[in-house]
Design a protein around this motif. Structure first.
Motif: not given
Length: 267
Positions: A124, A128, A143, A168
């Protein structure tokens, strides 16, 4: 019985352990290290195999006891056989069990990626979460509470980094370099990739108006003057040529005078 790998996979690992005279636990730990890279390399710390060590497909083998060639040969043989089994599908993680609840069939493990199985790598960064499943060619990203699962195609994802901008906050690398998520098919979940703006075919695009350049008016007097000047210059040049011919006795005086008078009459 091993609870991570399928029964057939566990049997294959047991057979390898028996051939090399090492414990099944040591082979299991080594297999998990190999699964993280889809069988291409392994970094491990297994006391039965000399402690810390490293193996890479193609010939590089390092063990804690660097002068123990027999141990080095054993580790290399184990890794080669296990790597081949992984690539041939002979070693696979056991799929997660499912239980039925009020929302339907959900993964019993409670993992956010659902029923994809056991990932080779998870992590992580910047809010995210990601899970990489090299053995089945999947990449799961969570997410803002939404999970998207990508088909990684022939990418062997082995690196994760921080991304500046984009949809992202993480980037992934494979044997081809940085993985462009926009080129990967989405297996499930919401498509969080940018979409092209819709085209409204009912809107008629305004064509640019033609630009007219106003030309300066022509001065008739100036034009007439220029024409007369050119005519005079041409006549005088011809008279000079006739004078040269007279000097060379090509023309008589009478012929010269007649031609000269004719040209001057045009002025």
């Amino acid at each position: 019985m091993n609870s991570i790998f399928t029964d057939a996979s566990f049997q294959n690992m047991t057979n390898v352990a028996n051939r090399y005279g090492v414990s099944t636990n040591a082979v299991t730990d080594l297999t998990q290290a190999l699964m993280r890279s889809n069988g291409t390399m392994a970094q491990f710390n297994i006391s039965e195999l000399g402690g810390g060590g490293q193996w890479m497909q193609g010939g590089m083998t390092m063990v804690g006891d660097m002068f123990n060639n027999q141990l080095k040969s054993t580790v290399d043989g184990l890794c080669v056989e296990l790597s081949n089994l992984i690539n041939q599908g002979g070693i696979q993680y056991k799929p997660l069990p499912k239980v039925e609840n009020q929302n339907g069939f959900q993964s019993g493990s409670g993992n956010w990626w659902g029923n994809l199985g056991f990932p080779n790598s998870t992590g992580s960064q910047n809010g995210t979460s990601y899970a990489i499943f090299s053995n089945i060619g999947r990449l799961a990203i969570q997410q803002n509470g939404k999970v998207t699962v990508f088909d990684t195609l022939d990418n062997q994802i082995g690196g994760v980094g921080q991304q500046q901008g984009g949809n992202y906050s993480v980037t992934f690398t494979s044997q081809y370099g940085t993985v462009d998520l926009s080129t990967l098919p989405i297996v499930s979940g919401e498509d969080n990739r940018p979409k092209p703006a819709p085209v409204n075919n009912n809107i008629i695009q305004n064509e640019p108006e033609p630009i007219f350049v106003e030309q300066a008016p022509v001065n008739a007097n100036n034009n007439s003057y220029n024409n007369n000047s050119a005519l005079e210059e041409d006549i005088f040049m011809k008279i000079e040529k006739l004078a040269d011919l007279k000097k060379k006795d090509i023309l008589s005086v009478e012929e010269f005078e007649n031609k000269k008078a004719e040209l001057l009459s045009r002025l």
